[in-house]
Scaffold this motif. Structure first.
Motif, mmCIF file in Angstrom:
data_model
loop_
_atom_site.group_PDB
_atom_site.id
_atom_site.type_symbol
_atom_site.label_atom_id
_atom_site.label_comp_id
_atom_site.label_asym_id
_atom_site.label_seq_id
_atom_site.Cartn_x
_atom_site.Cartn_y
_atom_site.Cartn_z
ATOM 1 N N GLY A 1 -3.935 3.994 -16.114
ATOM 2 C CA GLY A 1 -3.065 2.864 -15.833
ATOM 3 C C GLY A 1 -2.983 1.886 -16.982
ATOM 4 N N GLY A 2 -1.994 1.001 -16.944
ATOM 5 C CA GLY A 2 -1.853 -0.043 -17.945
ATOM 6 C C GLY A 2 -1.257 0.422 -19.262
ATOM 7 N N VAL A 3 -0.595 1.583 -19.282
ATOM 8 C CA VAL A 3 0.004 2.107 -20.506
ATOM 9 C C VAL A 3 1.322 1.383 -20.779
ATOM 10 N N LEU A 4 1.400 0.686 -21.917
ATOM 11 C CA LEU A 4 2.583 -0.113 -22.269
ATOM 12 C C LEU A 4 2.910 -1.106 -21.160
ATOM 13 N N ALA A 5 1.866 -1.709 -20.592
ATOM 14 C CA ALA A 5 2.030 -2.600 -19.435
ATOM 15 C C ALA A 5 2.909 -3.802 -19.747
ATOM 16 N N ALA A 6 2.777 -4.371 -20.958
ATOM 17 C CA ALA A 6 3.579 -5.551 -21.305
ATOM 18 C C ALA A 6 5.068 -5.221 -21.294
ATOM 19 N N ASP A 7 5.414 -4.049 -21.783
ATOM 20 C CA ASP A 7 6.821 -3.627 -21.778
ATOM 21 C C ASP A 7 7.310 -3.429 -20.339
ATOM 22 N N ALA A 8 6.431 -2.876 -19.500
ATOM 23 C CA ALA A 8 6.800 -2.662 -18.103
ATOM 24 C C ALA A 8 7.014 -3.989 -17.389
ATOM 25 N N GLU A 9 6.169 -4.965 -17.664
ATOM 26 C CA GLU A 9 6.317 -6.269 -17.020
ATOM 27 C C GLU A 9 7.627 -6.932 -17.429
ATOM 28 N N ALA A 10 8.008 -6.763 -18.707
ATOM 29 C CA ALA A 10 9.288 -7.314 -19.158
ATOM 30 C C ALA A 10 10.446 -6.631 -18.438
ATOM 31 N N LEU A 11 10.326 -5.314 -18.230
ATOM 32 C CA LEU A 11 11.361 -4.565 -17.517
ATOM 33 C C LEU A 11 11.484 -5.028 -16.072
ATOM 34 N N LEU A 12 10.353 -5.265 -15.428
ATOM 35 C CA LEU A 12 10.355 -5.643 -14.014
ATOM 36 C C LEU A 12 10.869 -7.064 -13.793
ATOM 37 N N GLY A 13 10.819 -7.897 -14.823
ATOM 38 C CA GLY A 13 11.379 -9.239 -14.737
ATOM 39 C C GLY A 13 10.772 -10.060 -13.614
ATOM 40 N N ASP A 14 11.625 -10.732 -12.833
ATOM 41 C CA ASP A 14 11.116 -11.627 -11.803
ATOM 42 C C ASP A 14 10.597 -10.890 -10.566
ATOM 43 N N TRP A 15 10.792 -9.555 -10.501
ATOM 44 C CA TRP A 15 10.231 -8.822 -9.359
ATOM 45 C C TRP A 15 8.710 -8.942 -9.331
ATOM 46 N N LEU A 16 8.086 -8.865 -10.496
ATOM 47 C CA LEU A 16 6.633 -8.827 -10.555
ATOM 48 C C LEU A 16 5.983 -10.135 -10.103
ATOM 49 N N PRO A 17 6.387 -11.309 -10.646
ATOM 50 C CA PRO A 17 5.763 -12.545 -10.146
ATOM 51 C C PRO A 17 6.054 -12.822 -8.675
ATOM 52 N N THR A 18 7.225 -12.415 -8.195
ATOM 53 C CA THR A 18 7.504 -12.648 -6.777
ATOM 54 C C THR A 18 6.655 -11.731 -5.900
ATOM 55 N N ALA A 19 6.354 -10.534 -6.393
ATOM 56 C CA ALA A 19 5.468 -9.645 -5.646
ATOM 57 C C ALA A 19 4.051 -10.205 -5.616
ATOM 58 N N ARG A 20 3.642 -10.824 -6.707
ATOM 59 C CA ARG A 20 2.305 -11.416 -6.762
ATOM 60 C C ARG A 20 2.206 -12.655 -5.878
ATOM 61 N N LEU A 21 3.277 -13.449 -5.867
ATOM 62 C CA LEU A 21 3.274 -14.681 -5.080
ATOM 63 C C LEU A 21 3.651 -14.451 -3.616
ATOM 64 N N HIS A 22 4.264 -13.316 -3.321
ATOM 65 C CA HIS A 22 4.767 -12.994 -1.974
ATOM 66 C C HIS A 22 5.843 -13.978 -1.537
ATOM 67 N N ARG A 23 6.650 -14.445 -2.493
ATOM 68 C CA ARG A 23 7.756 -15.363 -2.205
ATOM 69 C C ARG A 23 8.697 -15.390 -3.400
ATOM 70 N N PRO A 24 9.896 -15.963 -3.244
ATOM 71 C CA PRO A 24 10.785 -16.110 -4.400
ATOM 72 C C PRO A 24 10.242 -17.143 -5.384
#
Length: 340
Positions: free
Chosen positions: A127-150
């Motif tokens: 896991g974690g292969v090119l994770a920074a690039d993946a996070e950029a791709l996921l955009g605002d989906w990732l922080p909203t998934a972490r926060l469980h809200r918009p």
């Protein structure tokens, strides 16, 4: 450690993911099934809610047992829950996948843990292969998934001394046309726009995004109302292109979580002071956008009411991230990071 070939294939998985829808409750995900030496057997991506996830889409093009002993390269950790579709972990195990390489970890309450479950079943997991690039791709989906809200942006327009209306209640227009046009563009960039029932009853807002001539922009945020009072049948927001969602506002965290479950990732909060203050007190605001006009009004019609500050040491101190002049006004953008 991921090989050079696996990293190359991961970048291709990122490109595949971008074929999926940019907005909505689900993330963009790409998947490649390859032999241990890196020969591509199949590929797939997630095409939206209710459709097969990327792993299943890739596996579905292969004959039975064709993926046995193969490697799955996925831009997001395989999910570990049953929603509209079954767990991707089950699909990978049933196919006999021997190795899984993924980029970003899935932070979802119900979907996370896929990597650990695969490893427990004997699959080689990286896991974690090119994770920074993946996070950029996921955009605002990732922080909203972490926060469980918009992600919530609070916007107000006020005089230099923080008043959003004159003592008689008049508020059109504190700021100039450039600020209003800029705010409408911000509306269009958000999935939803929210006000309290007090604002609905006092101002009868349409909650649409419009150009300078009043023409609706192509992108329209979904209207949301918080409050216990009913929305009048004659309210302008009932003529909005999207039907409005109404919450009583007793549990704002629950309400925001429900909005995210409906596919809302970004929420633009327009007013009023009661709702804005409640969300700030609850630590549910991520960004503040304040338009300040070169005017002095005085009085008690402030942008905010009680936000839980009792002494100067308790003051919320958002980080200033941008200052832009909009006509004769100034737009301040501030991050609430560290104040949640």
């Amino acid at each position: 450690m991921a090989t050079d070939r696996e990293q190359q294939l991961m970048r291709h998985a990122f490109a595949l993911a971008q074929n999926g829808p940019e907005r909505g409750v689900n993330p963009r995900v790409g998947c490649i099934i390859a032999t241990p030496d890196g020969t591509v057997l199949s590929e797939g991506w997630h095409m939206g809610a209710g459709t097969p996830h990327a792993e299943v889409a890739a596996l579905s093009t292969l004959a039975k047992d064709a993926a046995r002993g193969a490697t799955a390269i996925v831009s997001l950790e395989p999910c570990n829950h049953t929603g509209r579709t079954g767990p991707c972990v089950d699909a990978l195990l049933d196919a006999g996948i021997a190795r899984v390489v993924f980029a970003a970890s899935d932070p979802g309450r119900h979907s996370r843990g896929g990597g650990a479950r695969l490893a427990a079943a004997g699959v080689d997991v990286e896991g974690g292969v090119l994770a920074a690039d993946a996070e950029a791709l996921l955009g605002d989906w990732l922080p909203t998934a972490r926060l469980h809200r918009p992600l919530v942006t609070l916007k107000w327009a006020s005089s230099l001394d923080g008043r959003t209306a004159a003592p008689d209640g008049s508020s059109m227009w504190i700021t100039g046309p450039e600020s209003r046009a800029d705010a409408h563009l911000l509306r269009a960039r958000h999935d939803a726009i929210a006000v309290g029932t007090g604002t609905v009853l006092a101002d009868d807002p349409s909650l649409t995004a419009r150009d300078a001539d009043g023409v609706l922009l192509d992108a329209q945020p979904v209207p949301v109302v918080f409050g216990r009072r009913a929305v009048p049948e004659s309210a302008a927001l009932r003529r909005h292109p999207h039907p409005f969602t109404h919450y009583d506002g007793r549990d704002l965290s629950h309400d925001l979580s429900d909005l995210r479950d409906r596919g809302v990732r970004t929420l633009f909060l327009e007013g009023g002071a009661t709702l804005a203050s409640a969300l700030l007190r609850a630590g549910l605001v991520d960004t503040i956008v304040a338009y300040l006009a070169p005017a002095l009004i005085g009085g008690d019609r402030l942008a905010l009411t009680d936000i839980g500050v009792r002494t100067i040491d308790d003051a919320l101190r958002p980080q200033l991230t941008d200052v832009t002049r909009t006509g004769d006004d100034v737009r301040l953008t501030l991050s609430m990071k560290g104040n949640r």
